[in-house]
Scaffold this motif. Structure first.
Motif, PDB file in Angstrom:
ATOM      1  N   VAL A  88       0.854  -1.177   0.000  1.00  0.00           N
ATOM      2  CA  VAL A  88       0.000   0.000   0.000  1.00  0.00           C
ATOM      3  C   VAL A  88       0.897   1.236   0.000  1.00  0.00           C
ATOM      4  N   ILE A 124      -2.379   0.530  -4.597  1.00  0.00           N
ATOM      5  CA  ILE A 124      -1.696  -0.745  -4.358  1.00  0.00           C
ATOM      6  C   ILE A 124      -0.653  -0.919  -5.448  1.00  0.00           C
ATOM      7  N   GLY A 141      -6.767   1.761  -5.028  1.00  0.00           N
ATOM      8  CA  GLY A 141      -6.975   1.147  -3.728  1.00  0.00           C
ATOM      9  C   GLY A 141      -8.421   1.110  -3.295  1.00  0.00           C
ATOM     10  N   GLN A 191      -1.206  -3.609  10.802  1.00  0.00           N
ATOM     11  CA  GLN A 191      -1.841  -4.470   9.804  1.00  0.00           C
ATOM     12  C   GLN A 191      -1.957  -5.921  10.259  1.00  0.00           C
ATOM     13  N   THR A 193      -7.926  -0.642   0.001  1.00  0.00           N
ATOM     14  CA  THR A 193      -7.223   0.135   1.017  1.00  0.00           C
ATOM     15  C   THR A 193      -8.165   1.161   1.633  1.00  0.00           C
ATOM     16  N   TRP A 253      -4.785  -2.053   4.708  1.00  0.00           N
ATOM     17  CA  TRP A 253      -5.553  -3.031   3.952  1.00  0.00           C
ATOM     18  C   TRP A 253      -6.965  -3.220   4.500  1.00  0.00           C
TER      19      TRP A 253
END
Length: 256
Positions: A44, A68, A79, A163, A199, A212
């Motif tokens: 990302v 992305i 995204g 993440q 995203t 994400w």
């Protein structure tokens, strides 16, 4: 000559080229092994990513925060729309890094998740787990995937820090799928279903960044795609796929 004739000739020429290529399939690549291939990372892009900096050598035209990026092809994806992937293998590791300036751009070492090395660390003011040698450990979740599209391709998604919560959610989605078989309920292989990865903007008391978002789409319906994903899963499971963390897994996409 009519337009239909022109189209027929073009199609015939295209078919001829395909036949020639197929006859010589894989020629010239006899000595290329997995060690000679770069497995793309899907990352990302953030505000500090060099790809979005117009004066940086790594700048990519049209790249914006939240997109992305395929680190090998340089292709950027929207995204907000996301990409469809099939997860084939999961691995969690403790990646040892030296600080910026002292780093070569590659990990110092990669430790198994069940290693006792975490017991040797101390949490510093930046919330990094420091080893006695001054290096720090990144708890890293690696998701090997097949990226769908006109030309399906393999890639790796590396999740860490904030993440890791997304990674756990994804794993829960995969393990939560149950199908009725002849012997009762069973959990199908991870590569039986397709997921959309997009995203979203995230924030905490340290700042704001893009991360994400995972959504389950549905089962794989194309047998050829299923076999492709299964083959990649087998290769990764046998350690036949080399992962090179470093410049391809830049550390600026999720800074917190």
């Amino acid at each position: 000559m009519s337009n239909e004739t022109n189209i027929a000739k073009k199609e015939e020429a295209g078919a001829l080229s395909t036949n020639l290529f197929e006859a010589d399939a894989n020629a010239g690549a006899e000595n290329i092994s997995q060690d000679d291939l770069a497995l793309p990372f899907l990352k990302v892009l953030g505000q500090l990513s060099p790809e979005v900096n117009k004066v940086h050598a790594k700048h990519i035209e049209g790249a914006e925060p939240g997109m992305i990026l395929n680190t090998v092809s340089g292709q950027c994806f929207d995204g907000s729309k996301g990409i469809e992937v099939i997860p084939v293998h999961y691995k969690r590791q403790l990646v040892e890094w030296a600080d910026r300036g002292a780093s070569t751009g590659a990990p110092v070492a990669i430790h198994d998740s069940d290693s006792d090395i975490m017991s040797k660390t101390t949490r510093d003011k930046s919330y990094k787990d420091r080893l006695p040698n001054g290096n720090y450990l990144d708890n890293t979740a690696s998701h090997f995937v097949l990226v769908l599209g006109n030309n399906p391709s393999t890639a790796l998604i590396s999740m860490k820090s904030t993440q890791l919560k997304v990674s756990r959610k994804w794993n829960s989605l995969m393990m939560g799928i149950k199908l009725q078989g002849k012997n009762g309920l069973f959990t199908p292989p991870t590569y039986s279903h397709i997921y959309n990865l997009s995203t979203v903007q995230m924030s905490n008391d340290k700042g704001t960044w893009f991360g994400w978002e995972v959504e389950k789409m549905g089962p794989v319906e194309d047998k050829a795609i299923y076999e492709m994903a299964k083959s990649f899963a087998t290769s990764v499971g046998k350690d036949q796929v080399q992962v090179k963390h470093g410049s391809e897994d830049t550390k600026d996409s999720t800074p917190y």
